[in-house]
Design an enzyme around this catalytic site. Structure first.
Site, PDB file in Angstrom:
ATOM      1  N   LEU A 199       0.828  -1.204   0.000  1.00 55.83           N
ATOM      2  CA  LEU A 199       0.000   0.000   0.000  1.00 55.83           C
ATOM      3  C   LEU A 199       0.868   1.264   0.000  1.00 55.83           C
ATOM      4  CD1 LEU A 199      -2.817  -0.946   2.566  1.00 55.83           C
ATOM      5  CD2 LEU A 199      -2.785  -1.264   0.076  1.00 55.83           C
ATOM      6  N   GLY A 239       2.515  -8.634   6.155  1.00 57.82           N
ATOM      7  CA  GLY A 239       3.123  -7.578   6.945  1.00 57.82           C
ATOM      8  C   GLY A 239       2.091  -6.523   7.248  1.00 57.82           C
ATOM      9  N   GLY A 240       2.529  -5.386   7.782  1.00 56.48           N
ATOM     10  CA  GLY A 240       1.593  -4.333   8.141  1.00 56.48           C
ATOM     11  C   GLY A 240       0.686  -3.935   7.002  1.00 56.48           C
ATOM     12  N   ASP A 241       1.272  -3.510   5.879  1.00 58.24           N
ATOM     13  CA  ASP A 241       0.465  -3.120   4.712  1.00 58.24           C
ATOM     14  C   ASP A 241       0.961  -3.830   3.461  1.00 58.24           C
ATOM     15  OD1 ASP A 241       2.864  -1.818   4.484  1.00 58.24           O
ATOM     16  OD2 ASP A 241       2.020   0.108   3.869  1.00 58.24           O
ATOM     17  N   GLU A 242       1.480  -5.038   3.650  1.00 62.15           N
ATOM     18  CA  GLU A 242       1.987  -5.845   2.536  1.00 62.15           C
ATOM     19  C   GLU A 242       1.119  -7.093   2.365  1.00 62.15           C
ATOM     20  OE1 GLU A 242       6.368  -6.252   1.958  1.00 62.15           O
ATOM     21  OE2 GLU A 242       6.393  -5.500   4.025  1.00 62.15           O
TER      22      GLU A 242
END
Length: 358
Positions: A199, A239-242
């Site tokens: 993102l 991941g956080g925004d992956e």
């Protein structure tokens, strides 16, 4: 002189599967349990050898031969379906008034209990079959309890496994699940494509609107990706925004590029949250399993990372395929100019303005 009525009364209580024969082989009385085997066909008055087929002794085929078989163990079955197997013993009545045949189910008792819904009341109180029935009922109850326990344990195990492989925030697969699926695909021969999506401007949402807004955005992104993929594809948050998307049996670049562009377009649409608008975008890198002779998970993920890095270098909000020889220091734009889109500029501007104000 034997009183047949009194004899029948006694036999009904002592031997509920008896048959009282007259000298011609006709059944004059039939025990209540035996009659239960054919509730719609009264046996009384019928010929014994026309209702039952005598299997052994094979030499007995006539009524006189049957009457002369006193003490011999009889093996027989009903002639019509279900052909329940029976065992019997015949005892002639004094004065050639006929004979008594006492029947039992033998080892076929379990089938009989099932087929005719018999209970302990259908057997003599001294019949060992009663104890066998109690044992069977106890075993059945234990097996049913064990089956229910196994189902509960399996359900708990499945739930635990599902939880272990699920990202709790988005409901997508997690990194562990992705590794498992990727290993399974690589062990087989199924061609697939691996897409790495990251993102853009997500940190700005967290910084300006808070983590609740960020969680809301991630859940929205998860819904979009699930809607744009097929049921047998894999969508994982790693991941956080992956995110990683794995497309089974899909190697067509045009189709993959179309999916990536749809994802980018939909993720660039404003996401409402508590009267505010969250603005993000996405960069996407894709690698095909067929691009490597013997691919492994780390190689494919690294290649997708390089393609994603190329998309970032191209100005974000774009999609790139991995190309042989590509590296993090030799990435060139492949499909879209590096100029940011108006939405990207607006999002970046809003983020910068809020950061300065803070």
């Amino acid at each position: 002189m034997i009183d047949l009525e009194d004899l029948a009364f006694l036999l009904e209580r002592l031997c509920p599967m008896f048959v009282l024969l007259d000298r011609s082989g006709r059944m004059t009385r039939v025990g209540p349990t035996l009659q239960k085997l054919r509730p719609e066909q009264p046996m009384q008055g019928e010929k014994f050898l026309e209702t039952f087929e005598l299997l052994r002794p094979r030499s007995v085929a006539t009524v006189p031969a049957l009457m002369a078989s006193s003490g011999a163990k009889l093996h027989l079955s009903l002639r019509d379906e279900p052909r329940t197997a029976l065992k019997g013993l015949i005892v002639p009545l004094p004065g050639e008034h006929g004979a008594i045949v006492n029947l039992s189910f033998g080892i076929s008792i379990l089938d009989a209990v099932r087929d005719y819904a018999l209970t302990s009341a259908d057997f003599s109180g001294t019949d060992l079959a009663i104890e066998l029935l109690y044992l069977v009922e106890a075993k059945s109850a234990a097996m049913e309890a064990s089956r229910k326990l196994n189902l509960r344990l399996q359900g708990a195990m499945i739930a635990a496994e599902e939880q272990a492989f699920t990202d709790t925030l988005t409901g997508l697969k997690n990194r562990r699940a992705m590794d498992h699926i990727l290993s399974r695909l690589l062990a087989g021969t199924t061609p697939f494509a691996l897409m790495h999506l990251d993102l853009d401007y997500f940190k700005s949402v967290n910084d300006t609107l808070g983590h609740a807004a960020g969680d809301h955005v991630l859940q929205h992104v998860a819904r979009v990706m699930v809607e744009e993929t097929r049921g047998d594809d894999t969508v994982a948050r790693i991941g956080g925004d992956e995110f990683v998307l794995i497309f089974n049996h899909l190697q067509e670049r045009e189709r993959l590029d179309s999916i990536a562009r749809r994802l980018i377009d939909r993720l660039e649409e404003p996401i409402p949250f508590n009267g505010e608008e969250c603005r993000i975008s996405a960069s996407v890198g894709t690698v095909l399993s067929s691009q490597f002779a013997r691919p492994d998970a780390s190689t494919l993920l690294h290649a997708a990372d390089l393609a994603l890095y190329a998309a970032k270098r191209a100005g974000r909000a774009t999609h790139r395929f991995y190309e042989a020889g590509q590296s993090s220091t030799s990435v060139e734009p492949l499909e879209r100019a590096a100029t940011p889109s108006p939405q990207e500029e607006a999002a970046a501007g809003q983020g910068a303005a809020r950061n300065l104000a803070s």
